[in-house]
Design an enzyme around this catalytic site. Structure first.
Site, mmCIF file in Angstrom:
data_model
loop_
_atom_site.group_PDB
_atom_site.id
_atom_site.type_symbol
_atom_site.label_atom_id
_atom_site.label_comp_id
_atom_site.label_asym_id
_atom_site.label_seq_id
_atom_site.Cartn_x
_atom_site.Cartn_y
_atom_site.Cartn_z
ATOM 1 N N HIS A 148 0.811 -1.220 0.000
ATOM 2 C CA HIS A 148 0.000 0.000 0.000
ATOM 3 C C HIS A 148 0.846 1.272 0.000
ATOM 4 O O HIS A 148 0.517 2.258 0.673
ATOM 5 C CB HIS A 148 -0.970 -0.002 1.175
ATOM 6 C CG HIS A 148 -1.992 -1.100 1.112
ATOM 7 N ND1 HIS A 148 -2.491 -1.585 -0.078
ATOM 8 C CD2 HIS A 148 -2.622 -1.808 2.097
ATOM 9 C CE1 HIS A 148 -3.376 -2.540 0.172
ATOM 10 N NE2 HIS A 148 -3.466 -2.694 1.475
ATOM 11 N N HIS A 176 -9.741 1.655 0.608
ATOM 12 C CA HIS A 176 -9.578 0.493 1.491
ATOM 13 C C HIS A 176 -10.622 0.481 2.610
ATOM 14 O O HIS A 176 -10.287 0.367 3.787
ATOM 15 C CB HIS A 176 -8.169 0.482 2.080
ATOM 16 C CG HIS A 176 -7.658 -0.883 2.433
ATOM 17 N ND1 HIS A 176 -8.111 -1.590 3.521
ATOM 18 C CD2 HIS A 176 -6.740 -1.682 1.833
ATOM 19 C CE1 HIS A 176 -7.469 -2.749 3.601
ATOM 20 N NE2 HIS A 176 -6.637 -2.831 2.570
ATOM 21 N N GLU A 228 -11.354 -3.995 -3.107
ATOM 22 C CA GLU A 228 -10.448 -2.944 -3.580
ATOM 23 C C GLU A 228 -10.308 -3.045 -5.094
ATOM 24 O O GLU A 228 -9.656 -3.953 -5.604
ATOM 25 C CB GLU A 228 -9.084 -3.091 -2.911
ATOM 26 C CG GLU A 228 -9.129 -3.121 -1.391
ATOM 27 C CD GLU A 228 -7.910 -3.810 -0.803
ATOM 28 O OE1 GLU A 228 -6.777 -3.367 -1.089
ATOM 29 O OE2 GLU A 228 -8.087 -4.819 -0.086
#
Length: 349
Positions: A107, A178, A313
């Site tokens: 991420h 997210h 996602e």
């Protein structure tokens, strides 16, 4: 559409005020967002009887979001999901990345976009514009990237997220959101019914890095028709054992034509709430909240445990910089003069 509400949510250690912005469609959809990470702190949706409940997991305070957040509600960047091997090579130059997940960059690194204070500008009562400038070398990524994300509510119960980004140097980018959804408003999501418009998924190795694509037929990864999550997540499949549940990328069957196509549909039979996810992206990562272990609590003091929330996602595949560009694994490279664009629509019913 009801008037936009703004309040001070807390202050950063350097004294900067963080504000919470609440958009209300007037049709039963209410979205609350803070400057930090573009985090969605609450998303209230009515059930079949009209009763509102918050359908995303959140934390009690700003400090919890600063110091303990497992990506609840954040804008993820520069690169959503994992890049393996500690970095990537682009145009013959190797770029070591911030490694924060075993040997992977997850991420965008420890100081990814979800940890930054974004510049937030209300464009109307129904739309927020969030901007962030990521300098060259940020978490190891090349190029100065300017990212713009818009949260837009419709007059119905739609929440649209629109992403744009530009760079002054070749880089890779993969933006996503997210949220941990729970359409029941509490308890477990394992009784939810999930449908994914996907015939293939990416198998992963022990580091959760994709090794290739596999057909979902005859496996617990087949959600082409609605399936209760609890009916599949406990099956003794090596990929489920490896991830301790679902944490995989599905290849969407829809054409890649820049239009919105359905990626997923989620339904909670008890409340009657449903969520349809439409996107321009080629894949969706379904994560079943495997790392929730009771160490975090909700604002009302309920402990979060495995299966209490799930993520859908929309994105390009994990680790794309290590795969040849092609229809199954589209490139995430962004070059000067190009504009990265992506849209994802959340439709609640």
């Amino acid at each position: 559409m009801k008037p936009l509400q703004i309040r001070e949510y807390g202050r950063m250690p350097d004294g900067r005020a963080v504000h919470e912005y609440t958009l209300d469609s007037g049709a039963g959809l209410r979205l609350s967002v803070i400057d930090l990470g573009g985090i969605v702190t609450r998303l209230e949706v009515p059930d079949a009887r009209g009763h509102l409940a918050n359908v995303v997991l959140g934390l009690p305070t700003l400090d919890d979001y600063r110091l303990r957040n497992p990506h609840f509600g954040v804008i993820v960047g520069r690169y959503g999901n994992r890049i393996g091997q500690g970095g990537f090579t682009l145009d013959g130059e190797h770029y070591p990345l911030d490694v924060n997940d075993g040997a992977n960059c997850l991420h965008g690194g420890r100081q990814g976009f979800g940890t930054r204070v974004w510049e937030v500008e209300p464009e109307s009562d129904s739309c927020l514009c969030l901007r962030l400038v990521s300098p060259d070398g940020d978490q190891g990524f090349p190029g100065r990237v300017t990212a713009t994300v818009r949260y837009r509510l419709t007059d119905d119960r739609d929440w649209l997220v629109e992403y744009e980004a530009t760079t002054d140097r070749a880089t890779v980018i993969n933006l996503t959101h997210h949220d941990y959804f729970n359409l029941a408003g509490g308890g477990s999501v394992l009784g939810h019914e999930l449908e994914l418009t996907a015939s293939r998924y990416a198998e992963v190795d022990a580091g959760m890095i994709p090794t290739g694509l596999a057909d979902v037929t005859g496996t617990p990864f087949d959600f082409r028709t609605p399936q209760r999550i609890e009916a599949r997540i406990r099956q003794a499949h090596p990929q489920l054992q490896r991830a301790h549940g679902y944490d995989h990328s599905w290849v969407l069957d829809a054409p890649q034509d820049g239009e919105l196509h359905r990626a997923a549909r989620l339904r909670d039979p008890a409340s009657g709430r449903s969520l349809e996810v439409l996107t321009t992206e080629p894949a969706v990562q379904f994560y079943s909240g495997n790392a929730l272990d009771g160490s975090l609590a909700s604002p009302d003091g309920q402990l979060y445990r495995q299966g209490d929330g799930l993520c859908l996602e929309t994105q390009h595949h994990p680790d794309s910089p290590h795969h040849p560009d092609g229809p199954d694994w589209p490139s995430t490279v962004l070059r000067p003069g190009q504009t990265y664009r992506s849209r994802t629509l959340h439709r609640f019913g």
